[in-house]
Scaffold this motif. Sequence first.
Motif, PDB file in Angstrom:
ATOM      1  N   VAL A  94      -2.008 -11.598  -5.999  1.00 51.71           N
ATOM      2  CA  VAL A  94      -3.381 -11.182  -6.300  1.00 51.71           C
ATOM      3  C   VAL A  94      -3.836 -10.011  -5.439  1.00 51.71           C
ATOM      4  O   VAL A  94      -4.989  -9.599  -5.522  1.00 51.71           O
ATOM      5  CB  VAL A  94      -4.370 -12.362  -6.170  1.00 51.71           C
ATOM      6  CG1 VAL A  94      -3.950 -13.498  -7.078  1.00 51.71           C
ATOM      7  CG2 VAL A  94      -4.501 -12.841  -4.730  1.00 51.71           C
ATOM      8  N   ARG A  95      -2.937  -9.430  -4.609  1.00 48.95           N
ATOM      9  CA  ARG A  95      -3.329  -8.216  -3.893  1.00 48.95           C
ATOM     10  C   ARG A  95      -3.488  -7.088  -4.909  1.00 48.95           C
ATOM     11  O   ARG A  95      -2.831  -7.093  -5.952  1.00 48.95           O
ATOM     12  CB  ARG A  95      -2.305  -7.869  -2.815  1.00 48.95           C
ATOM     13  CG  ARG A  95      -0.945  -7.436  -3.320  1.00 48.95           C
ATOM     14  CD  ARG A  95       0.086  -7.541  -2.202  1.00 48.95           C
ATOM     15  NE  ARG A  95       1.375  -6.948  -2.553  1.00 48.95           N
ATOM     16  CZ  ARG A  95       2.274  -7.508  -3.348  1.00 48.95           C
ATOM     17  NH1 ARG A  95       2.025  -8.672  -3.922  1.00 48.95           N
ATOM     18  NH2 ARG A  95       3.428  -6.904  -3.572  1.00 48.95           N
ATOM     19  N   PRO A  96      -4.365  -6.121  -4.644  1.00 52.87           N
ATOM     20  CA  PRO A  96      -4.632  -5.084  -5.651  1.00 52.87           C
ATOM     21  C   PRO A  96      -3.377  -4.313  -6.050  1.00 52.87           C
ATOM     22  O   PRO A  96      -2.467  -4.116  -5.245  1.00 52.87           O
ATOM     23  CB  PRO A  96      -5.629  -4.160  -4.928  1.00 52.87           C
ATOM     24  CG  PRO A  96      -6.265  -5.026  -3.893  1.00 52.87           C
ATOM     25  CD  PRO A  96      -5.192  -5.962  -3.440  1.00 52.87           C
ATOM     26  N   GLY A  97      -3.347  -3.887  -7.305  1.00 54.36           N
ATOM     27  CA  GLY A  97      -2.237  -3.088  -7.796  1.00 54.36           C
ATOM     28  C   GLY A  97      -1.617  -3.655  -9.048  1.00 54.36           C
ATOM     29  O   GLY A  97      -2.085  -4.652  -9.604  1.00 54.36           O
ATOM     30  N   ILE A  98      -0.539  -3.004  -9.504  1.00 55.97           N
ATOM     31  CA  ILE A  98       0.201  -3.508 -10.663  1.00 55.97           C
ATOM     32  C   ILE A  98       1.099  -4.629 -10.164  1.00 55.97           C
ATOM     33  O   ILE A  98       2.017  -4.403  -9.374  1.00 55.97           O
ATOM     34  CB  ILE A  98       1.061  -2.407 -11.311  1.00 55.97           C
ATOM     35  CG1 ILE A  98       0.266  -1.123 -11.527  1.00 55.97           C
ATOM     36  CG2 ILE A  98       1.623  -2.907 -12.652  1.00 55.97           C
ATOM     37  CD1 ILE A  98       1.106   0.044 -12.011  1.00 55.97           C
ATOM     38  N   GLN A 247       6.796   0.316  -2.279  1.00 58.94           N
ATOM     39  CA  GLN A 247       7.656  -0.618  -3.009  1.00 58.94           C
ATOM     40  C   GLN A 247       6.898  -1.353  -4.108  1.00 58.94           C
ATOM     41  O   GLN A 247       5.743  -1.722  -3.960  1.00 58.94           O
ATOM     42  CB  GLN A 247       8.251  -1.636  -2.039  1.00 58.94           C
ATOM     43  CG  GLN A 247       9.281  -2.573  -2.672  1.00 58.94           C
ATOM     44  CD  GLN A 247       9.873  -3.533  -1.649  1.00 58.94           C
ATOM     45  OE1 GLN A 247       9.283  -3.776  -0.600  1.00 58.94           O
ATOM     46  NE2 GLN A 247      11.048  -4.046  -1.932  1.00 58.94           N
ATOM     47  N   GLY A 248       7.594  -1.564  -5.228  1.00 56.25           N
ATOM     48  CA  GLY A 248       7.033  -2.318  -6.338  1.00 56.25           C
ATOM     49  C   GLY A 248       6.526  -1.423  -7.451  1.00 56.25           C
ATOM     50  O   GLY A 248       6.797  -0.224  -7.496  1.00 56.25           O
ATOM     51  N   LEU A 249       5.773  -2.012  -8.364  1.00 54.39           N
ATOM     52  CA  LEU A 249       5.168  -1.258  -9.457  1.00 54.39           C
ATOM     53  C   LEU A 249       4.007  -0.451  -8.891  1.00 54.39           C
ATOM     54  O   LEU A 249       3.095  -1.009  -8.278  1.00 54.39           O
ATOM     55  CB  LEU A 249       4.674  -2.213 -10.546  1.00 54.39           C
ATOM     56  CG  LEU A 249       5.770  -3.013 -11.282  1.00 54.39           C
ATOM     57  CD1 LEU A 249       5.146  -4.133 -12.098  1.00 54.39           C
ATOM     58  CD2 LEU A 249       6.611  -2.107 -12.161  1.00 54.39           C
ATOM     59  N   TYR A 250       4.041   0.874  -9.104  1.00 54.94           N
ATOM     60  CA  TYR A 250       3.066   1.719  -8.402  1.00 54.94           C
ATOM     61  C   TYR A 250       2.194   2.563  -9.335  1.00 54.94           C
ATOM     62  O   TYR A 250       1.001   2.676  -9.128  1.00 54.94           O
ATOM     63  CB  TYR A 250       3.796   2.630  -7.408  1.00 54.94           C
ATOM     64  CG  TYR A 250       2.870   3.568  -6.669  1.00 54.94           C
ATOM     65  CD1 TYR A 250       2.011   3.084  -5.676  1.00 54.94           C
ATOM     66  CD2 TYR A 250       2.833   4.923  -6.969  1.00 54.94           C
ATOM     67  CE1 TYR A 250       1.146   3.939  -5.005  1.00 54.94           C
ATOM     68  CE2 TYR A 250       1.969   5.785  -6.301  1.00 54.94           C
ATOM     69  CZ  TYR A 250       1.132   5.292  -5.319  1.00 54.94           C
ATOM     70  OH  TYR A 250       0.268   6.136  -4.669  1.00 54.94           O
ATOM     71  N   ARG A 251       2.771   3.187 -10.360  1.00 54.89           N
ATOM     72  CA  ARG A 251       1.987   4.114 -11.181  1.00 54.89           C
ATOM     73  C   ARG A 251       2.422   4.065 -12.644  1.00 54.89           C
ATOM     74  O   ARG A 251       3.490   3.550 -12.966  1.00 54.89           O
ATOM     75  CB  ARG A 251       2.097   5.546 -10.648  1.00 54.89           C
ATOM     76  CG  ARG A 251       3.500   6.067 -10.552  1.00 54.89           C
ATOM     77  CD  ARG A 251       3.585   7.444  -9.894  1.00 54.89           C
ATOM     78  NE  ARG A 251       4.955   7.762  -9.535  1.00 54.89           N
ATOM     79  CZ  ARG A 251       5.857   8.243 -10.379  1.00 54.89           C
ATOM     80  NH1 ARG A 251       5.517   8.511 -11.629  1.00 54.89           N
ATOM     81  NH2 ARG A 251       7.089   8.485  -9.977  1.00 54.89           N
ATOM     82  N   VAL A 301      -2.173   4.393  -9.601  1.00 59.01           N
ATOM     83  CA  VAL A 301      -2.079   5.791 -10.010  1.00 59.01           C
ATOM     84  C   VAL A 301      -1.725   5.878 -11.493  1.00 59.01           C
ATOM     85  O   VAL A 301      -0.791   5.223 -11.966  1.00 59.01           O
ATOM     86  CB  VAL A 301      -1.029   6.530  -9.165  1.00 59.01           C
ATOM     87  CG1 VAL A 301      -0.848   7.969  -9.652  1.00 59.01           C
ATOM     88  CG2 VAL A 301      -1.438   6.515  -7.690  1.00 59.01           C
ATOM     89  N   PHE A 302      -2.484   6.678 -12.215  1.00 52.98           N
ATOM     90  CA  PHE A 302      -2.222   6.967 -13.622  1.00 52.98           C
ATOM     91  C   PHE A 302      -1.981   8.466 -13.750  1.00 52.98           C
ATOM     92  O   PHE A 302      -2.754   9.266 -13.235  1.00 52.98           O
ATOM     93  CB  PHE A 302      -3.396   6.553 -14.502  1.00 52.98           C
ATOM     94  CG  PHE A 302      -3.554   5.069 -14.648  1.00 52.98           C
ATOM     95  CD1 PHE A 302      -3.048   4.404 -15.757  1.00 52.98           C
ATOM     96  CD2 PHE A 302      -4.201   4.330 -13.667  1.00 52.98           C
ATOM     97  CE1 PHE A 302      -3.187   3.035 -15.892  1.00 52.98           C
ATOM     98  CE2 PHE A 302      -4.352   2.956 -13.791  1.00 52.98           C
ATOM     99  CZ  PHE A 302      -3.843   2.304 -14.906  1.00 52.98           C
TER     100      PHE A 302
END
Length: 314
Positions: A94-98, A247-251, A301-302
């Motif tokens: 549940v931390r912010p981000g994808i 690291q992880g899903l970013y943009r 990021v988009f």
Amino acid sequence: MTSDVLARRFLHVNLNCVSLDATERIYGDLLGLKPRMRTDPKVATDGTILGLQGETFCATSFLYDARGGRGGCALEAIEYYSPALNVDPSTDPVRPGIRAAQLGVANLDDAASALRGAGLTVGDPVDTLLGGGKSVLAQDSDGVVIELTELPAGADTSKGAMFNGIRIAAIDAAATGEFLTAIGFTEVAAPTTVPAAEAQLAPAGSGETDCVVARYALAEDGHQFTLTVVQHPDTAPTPVPWGGNRQGLYRCALRVESVRDALAAVPDSVERMGDPVWCPLPGTKIDGLYIAFLRSPDGVVFEFVERPLAHFSR
């Protein structure tokens, strides 16, 4: 009504990984996405494009489902050599981000068994957050939650998984929704407070709490690729830091006809990350792409990517 000059479809979702080979094995060998092209890691790129200092050396692989580059969204997996991957030690879903990638599969049991056999943490079947059947959640070695859903009857299940969505953990679902609709998304399911089991967010979750959940899509994707937003009461108010090697899903990369026209149509409330830039893609069939970076209230990021519709005609 969404302006035609804004985002029209998903092109790819970026996953920064410890090992490109390991990521290709999970999403490729086990789930059926196909690596279509890799960039040359020996060719330097300008790291300032993504908030990094100096030259960047990395290997990038674009993995597609059976729809290919004209019909589906790619998983853009990147292994950083220099600078090194900015490791995210937290696996808090549940931390912010994808936080999750959603893939439709022919058989949930078979896909879950394959991932479990590869050493991934895999949960028991759970209801999807917005209904529509069952899901099985797994977690890859980079902390990404893989949400497997069973493809509907009549779907072509002979060619592997279908990459059909992502989930964002939002600080404020309403603010994230306003950002998304401002850059071209349509609201598919309005923000609604629902009881959510923690096992619906991560494979090892326990307990239940109320979350605000909404869903969005782009015009050319229809319902074949959707973005789910989840506001959890324990989500921290700190956005994802700017810096492309996290690291992880970013943009996410989104197609526009013209970056200039798209930016002109975006309200001032949308955060822009620098001026539009030319992004080379060494080692691929594409010389490069003209892009502009935007940042959601959660720090996701988009990219507006100038990729005219003519490139997608069959």
